[in-house]
Design a protein around this motif. Structure first.
Motif, PDB file in Angstrom:
ATOM      1  N   PRO A  51      -1.175  20.613 -37.945  1.00  0.00           N
ATOM      2  CA  PRO A  51      -2.384  21.163 -38.938  1.00  0.00           C
ATOM      3  C   PRO A  51      -2.425  20.988 -40.382  1.00  0.00           C
ATOM      4  CG  PRO A  51      -1.658  22.804 -37.192  1.00  0.00           C
ATOM      5  CD  PRO A  51      -0.496  21.869 -37.571  1.00  0.00           C
ATOM      6  N   PRO A  52      -3.355  21.196 -41.044  1.00  0.00           N
ATOM      7  CA  PRO A  52      -3.266  21.080 -42.618  1.00  0.00           C
ATOM      8  C   PRO A  52      -2.356  21.951 -43.355  1.00  0.00           C
ATOM      9  CG  PRO A  52      -5.617  21.144 -41.595  1.00  0.00           C
ATOM     10  CD  PRO A  52      -4.553  21.761 -40.632  1.00  0.00           C
ATOM     11  N   GLY A  53      -1.746  21.528 -44.367  1.00  0.00           N
ATOM     12  CA  GLY A  53      -0.692  22.377 -44.930  1.00  0.00           C
ATOM     13  C   GLY A  53       0.608  22.545 -44.555  1.00  0.00           C
ATOM     14  N   CYS A  74      -9.227  28.762 -35.779  1.00  0.00           N
ATOM     15  CA  CYS A  74     -10.046  27.669 -35.766  1.00  0.00           C
ATOM     16  C   CYS A  74     -11.118  27.584 -35.126  1.00  0.00           C
ATOM     17  CB  CYS A  74      -9.157  26.642 -35.147  1.00  0.00           C
ATOM     18  SG  CYS A  74      -9.822  24.935 -35.432  1.00  0.00           S
ATOM     19  N   PRO A  75     -12.111  27.527 -35.771  1.00  0.00           N
ATOM     20  CA  PRO A  75     -13.730  27.480 -35.075  1.00  0.00           C
ATOM     21  C   PRO A  75     -13.910  26.355 -34.320  1.00  0.00           C
ATOM     22  CG  PRO A  75     -13.800  26.940 -37.579  1.00  0.00           C
ATOM     23  CD  PRO A  75     -12.281  27.293 -37.238  1.00  0.00           C
ATOM     24  N   TYR A  76     -13.234  25.290 -34.531  1.00  0.00           N
ATOM     25  CA  TYR A  76     -13.426  24.059 -33.825  1.00  0.00           C
ATOM     26  C   TYR A  76     -12.331  24.026 -32.561  1.00  0.00           C
ATOM     27  CZ  TYR A  76     -15.784  22.784 -38.005  1.00  0.00           C
ATOM     28  OH  TYR A  76     -16.907  22.861 -39.091  1.00  0.00           O
ATOM     29  N   HIS A  77     -11.467  24.786 -32.689  1.00  0.00           N
ATOM     30  CA  HIS A  77     -10.521  24.860 -31.286  1.00  0.00           C
ATOM     31  C   HIS A  77      -9.711  23.544 -31.390  1.00  0.00           C
ATOM     32  CE1 HIS A  77     -12.595  28.548 -29.910  1.00  0.00           C
ATOM     33  NE2 HIS A  77     -13.695  27.890 -30.304  1.00  0.00           N
ATOM     34  N   CYS A  78      -9.343  22.909 -32.344  1.00  0.00           N
ATOM     35  CA  CYS A  78      -8.521  21.637 -32.515  1.00  0.00           C
ATOM     36  C   CYS A  78      -7.240  21.795 -32.414  1.00  0.00           C
ATOM     37  CB  CYS A  78      -9.071  20.779 -33.510  1.00  0.00           C
ATOM     38  SG  CYS A  78      -8.792  21.437 -35.248  1.00  0.00           S
ATOM     39  N   ILE A  79      -6.701  23.209 -32.702  1.00  0.00           N
ATOM     40  CA  ILE A  79      -5.362  23.405 -32.666  1.00  0.00           C
ATOM     41  C   ILE A  79      -4.903  23.767 -31.317  1.00  0.00           C
ATOM     42  CG2 ILE A  79      -3.442  24.831 -33.606  1.00  0.00           C
ATOM     43  CD1 ILE A  79      -4.942  25.067 -36.278  1.00  0.00           C
ATOM     44  N   LYS A  80      -3.829  23.255 -30.712  1.00  0.00           N
ATOM     45  CA  LYS A  80      -3.185  23.237 -29.369  1.00  0.00           C
ATOM     46  C   LYS A  80      -1.582  23.631 -29.749  1.00  0.00           C
ATOM     47  CE  LYS A  80      -4.762  20.451 -26.379  1.00  0.00           C
ATOM     48  NZ  LYS A  80      -5.008  19.073 -25.599  1.00  0.00           N
ATOM     49  N   VAL A  96      -2.244  18.859 -33.622  1.00  0.00           N
ATOM     50  CA  VAL A  96      -3.684  18.618 -33.461  1.00  0.00           C
ATOM     51  C   VAL A  96      -3.910  17.188 -32.708  1.00  0.00           C
ATOM     52  CG1 VAL A  96      -5.980  17.927 -34.541  1.00  0.00           C
ATOM     53  CG2 VAL A  96      -4.533  19.879 -35.616  1.00  0.00           C
ATOM     54  N   ALA A  97      -4.463  17.004 -31.747  1.00  0.00           N
ATOM     55  CA  ALA A  97      -4.701  15.610 -31.103  1.00  0.00           C
ATOM     56  C   ALA A  97      -6.003  15.324 -31.437  1.00  0.00           C
ATOM     57  CB  ALA A  97      -4.385  15.731 -29.600  1.00  0.00           C
ATOM     58  N   VAL A  98      -5.783  14.184 -32.649  1.00  0.00           N
ATOM     59  CA  VAL A  98      -6.996  13.849 -33.042  1.00  0.00           C
ATOM     60  C   VAL A  98      -7.994  13.157 -32.080  1.00  0.00           C
ATOM     61  CG1 VAL A  98      -6.197  13.953 -35.404  1.00  0.00           C
ATOM     62  CG2 VAL A  98      -6.069  11.814 -34.139  1.00  0.00           C
ATOM     63  N   LEU A  99      -7.548  12.444 -31.137  1.00  0.00           N
ATOM     64  CA  LEU A  99      -8.473  11.852 -30.322  1.00  0.00           C
ATOM     65  C   LEU A  99      -9.246  12.735 -29.562  1.00  0.00           C
ATOM     66  CD1 LEU A  99      -6.654   8.318 -29.623  1.00  0.00           C
ATOM     67  CD2 LEU A  99      -8.293   8.736 -31.510  1.00  0.00           C
ATOM     68  N   GLU A 100      -8.586  13.963 -28.899  1.00  0.00           N
ATOM     69  CA  GLU A 100      -9.158  14.990 -28.232  1.00  0.00           C
ATOM     70  C   GLU A 100     -10.195  15.711 -29.076  1.00  0.00           C
ATOM     71  OE1 GLU A 100      -6.636  17.097 -25.896  1.00  0.00           O
ATOM     72  OE2 GLU A 100      -5.218  15.602 -25.748  1.00  0.00           O
TER      73      GLU A 100
END
Length: 224
Positions: A51-53, A74-80, A96-100
């Motif tokens: 994730p960032p930072g 995370c409001p986008y639920h992109c962190i796994k 973060v799996a950016v393609l997902e």
């Protein structure tokens, strides 16, 4: 009931990861290992990013306590979170799996991290990775063959015109020093819909830790 079972699995995964990390890293700094790449292999790779930072990967597993707060906020639920089978001692740490689902740079995660594993920073200073365009797959770079002139990556980039620019033939290119590695361009890329690309995206987000940005080449993407 299903939601409770899911939450329980997440809790057990994070708890086990924290236990393993605490056992192995309590008195061990990855930077001091003779060959950390072979002794403890990081699961971070193309399109699989922190994730960032995030602090450097050699210190991340030691600092992160697997509390799960970054994913919760995370409001986008992109962190796994990595599990034991795929990540070993890195299990329970966020990615973060950016393609997902890419990171939309809301920056909420960096402010809830209790250990400094994720360091607060401005959106433009985020360096999760760097986007690399495969010109052999990009429908615009191959417009003589595809007949298409796509500007999707340019349009969706949070720093359009700065991190991604368009050349005199309307072809996109990355300005590496300004790319945040958020993955929105890779996620949105339409090259995978062109039949001859066989489902492949034209953009890959490469972790900066792999090598210096200037050394990232097309051959690296093909091997990934």
């Amino acid at each position: 009931m299903k939601e409770k079972r899911t939450n329980r699995r997440e809790f057990l995964k994070v708890t086990l990861g924290a236990f393993m990390a605490g056992t192995l890293f309590n008195s061990c700094d990855l930077s001091r290992l003779k060959n950390p790449k072979t002794m403890i292999k990081s699961p971070i790779g193309p399109n699989i990013l922190r994730p960032p930072g995030a602090v450097s990967e050699e210190h991340f597993a030691q600092k992160c306590i697997r509390c799960g707060r970054c994913g919760e906020v995370c409001p986008y639920h992109c962190i796994k979170y990595f599990d034991v089978k795929e990540a070993g001692v890195f299990s329970g740490t966020p990615y973060v799996a950016v393609l997902e689902k890419p990171c939309y740079l809301c920056m909420k995660c960096v402010y809830v991290c209790p250990t400094g594993s994720l360091v607060p920073c401005a959106k433009e200073d985020v360096r999760m990775g760097v986007a690399v365009i495969n010109r052999e797959i990009c429908v615009t770079w191959q417009q003589d063959k595809t007949g298409l002139m796509c500007k999707t990556c340019f349009s969706v980039c949070p720093f359009s015109g700065v991190a991604i620019k368009i050349d005199h033939d309307f072809r996109p290119y990355i300005v590496e020093e300004y790319c945040t590695g958020c993955g929105i361009c890779a996620y949105s890329c339409i090259a995978d819909t062109w039949p001859e690309n066989h489902g492949k995206k034209a953009i890959t987000i490469m972790p900066i830790k792999w090598k210096k940005i200037k050394e990232i080449k097309l051959s690296d993407i093909k091997k990934a």
